[in-house]
Design an enzyme around this catalytic site. Structure first.
Site: not given
Ligand code: HAX
Length: 440
Positions: A241, A271, A318, A327, A373
């Site tokens: 964002s 996000h 994250h 947070r 979140d």
């Molecule tokens: N559950 C299951 N698998 C997860 C995971 C979770 N909560 N978090 C990461 N992973 C997986 C990823 O999907 C990725 O899998 P693949 O290789 O199979 O694609 C692997 O672990 C490596 O990912 P990462 O490097 O640890 O995480 P990223 O930096 O790529 O992504 C995310 C960060 C926040 C997008 C990710 O942790 C996620 O999808 N979390 C769940 C959604 C979420 O809570 N989002 C909010 C984040 C905070 C925010 O911005 N708030 O607004």
């Protein structure tokens, strides 16, 4: 000139001069190297932009102008007898880098009251949308609809001098932030309460007035809103964002266009929308298990079934953080202080014990800990704000404080159009082939 604007001018003029000197001496200095994994992998960690209001440390979490959340809770002005910081104070801090006095915060509060008038057509635009339109869609549409009043756009069309961009951006930023609670509350009341709107109460501060217009009374909810609107405000510049707002703004789109763009990014489930996904996931789990008090084993089984079906566990993980999100901890502390024996909050805390080892065991998740979140929804449910599709709008109102304060900085410092370089996979293959020839 108003006192905040005057302070901002002094600070930004000095920093602009300092940056000029810094770049004169060090323009060619290497600060980072980019590897192919980052090029294909969402540019994780690439140092490529300046963001003044806050910086994120993977272990310590967010610091706003150097201050942690517990420090801000001590130092920022509060309402009389209150324990939670006023978001107005955080905005002041992010904009000019100084903890404001109570008097300065009162002044800012007054300013936002005076600027809170919303054009009639914004309400009409909202009313024209189907009532089941997702609240984030309504929010971005409403913000864009207010662009008609952009000071920057008007003055630019009249022939604005570059040196004045910051001034017009400041005006738009102050007007837009002042209006957001009313717009956001309007969306809530029209979507979930039959358009029974509640007039603003301008005797209240920005966050408390928002709580009031939502229709959720009680001092504790007002306190929570002040804390909520403070801790969600900024998370340095690379998150989607913030980066989107920055990118859109770099084209000299005004604050309305830039924020509306940023809010579209916030609306994604990876996000900001994760806050609605978390509570949805928790309630689905409780319904499936047929209990409001699941055991740790039951939660673990449900987590494993979510993972087995190829979905992420919302609220965990994250892109930068490698520890529980401060947070999340701030909200947990709030719940411990203010709320006793909430079933859904107890589930959030049990998840905090159960989920990290399970994610860790997957061997690929870089951060198994909860993010911001994971907690907010349970507290909102406790106070009666149960319509989870609305939760990301609350996040958005807060996020405006950080991304728009940076937009003022970007215009004051004369940052150019953002334009990184992309390549094709074919280019990458050719690049690798050339490298091999050179090294053989
Ligand atoms: N559950 C299951 N698998 C997860 C995971 C979770 N909560 N978090 C990461 N992973 C997986 C990823 O999907 C990725 O899998 P693949 O290789 O199979 O694609 C692997 O672990 C490596 O990912 P990462 O490097 O640890 O995480 P990223 O930096 O790529 O992504 C995310 C960060 C926040 C997008 C990710 O942790 C996620 O999808 N979390 C769940 C959604 C979420 O809570 N989002 C909010 C984040 C905070 C925010 O911005 N708030 O607004």
């Amino acid at each position: 000139m108003d006192p905040l604007k005057q302070k901002f001018l002094e600070k930004s003029s000095k920093l602009k001069a300092d940056i000029k000197t810094l770049l004169k001496e060090h323009r060619g200095r290497k600060v980072d190297e980019v590897v192919l994994g980052q090029v294909f992998g969402g540019m994780r960690g690439v140092k490529s932009m300046i963001w003044e209001p806050s910086q994120l440390d993977p272990i310590d979490g967010i610091r706003f102008r150097g201050y942690s959340i517990p420090e801000l809770r001590e130092l920022l002005p509060k309402v009389e007898g209150g324990k939670e910081p006023l978001p107005e104070g955080l905005f002041w801090l992010m904009l000019v880098g100084e903890i404001p006095s109570e008097k300065e915060v009162k002044w800012l509060c007054e300013q936002w009251k005076n600027r809170a008038n919303i054009p009639d057509h914004t309400f009409k635009v909202l009313d024209a949308l189907p009532v089941n339109t997702h609240p984030m869609t309504q929010f971005t549409v409403a913000i864009a609809s207010m662009q008609t009043g952009s000071v920057f756009a008007r003055r630019y069309a009249e022939g604005l001098n570059k040196s004045e961009y910051w001034d017009a951006t400041y005006e738009d930023t102050m007007n837009l932030i002042a209006r957001l609670p009313r717009v956001a509350a309007y969306i809530y009341r029209r979507t979930y309460h039959n358009s029974k709107h509640i007039n603003p109460d301008f005797s209240l501060d920005w966050g408390a007035n928002f709580a009031h217009m939502l229709g959720i009374e009680g001092n504790d909810f007002k306190s929570f809103m002040r804390l909520y609107l403070t801790i969600h405000a900024d998370h340095e510049g690379g998150n989607a964002s913030a980066h989107t707002t920055h990118l859109v703004g770099s084209t000299l789109s005004d604050s309305y266009y830039a924020l509306s763009g940023g809010m579209n990014a916030l609306a994604g489930p990876l996000h900001g929308l994760a806050n609605q996904e978390v509570i949805k996931w928790i309630f689905r789990m409780l319904d499936t298990l047929g209990t409001r008090r699941p055991s740790k084993e039951q939660i673990a089984d449900y987590v494993n079934s979510t993972l087995a079906s190829g979905q992420v566990i919302p609220g965990y993980g994250h892109a930068v953080l490698r520890q529980p999100d401060p947070r999340f901890i701030a909200q947990k502390r709030f719940a411990e202080d203010y709320i006793h024996d909430s079933e859904v909050i107890n589930v959030v805390w049990k998840c905090f014990e159960v989920i990290p080892p399970l994610l860790d065991a997957l061997g690929k998740v870089k951060n198994p800990w909860p993010n911001v979140d994971a907690h907010s929804g349970a507290i909102l449910v406790h106070y009666g704000l149960t319509e989870y599709s609305y939760y990301t709008v609350l996040f958005g109102v807060s996020r405006a404080l950080g991304v728009l304060s940076q937009l003022c900085w970007s215009r004051a410092l004369g940052f150019p159009l953002e334009r990184p370089k992309s390549v094709t996979t074919k280019w990458v293959n050719e690049f690798l082939a050339k490298e091999e020839v050179v090294s053989s």
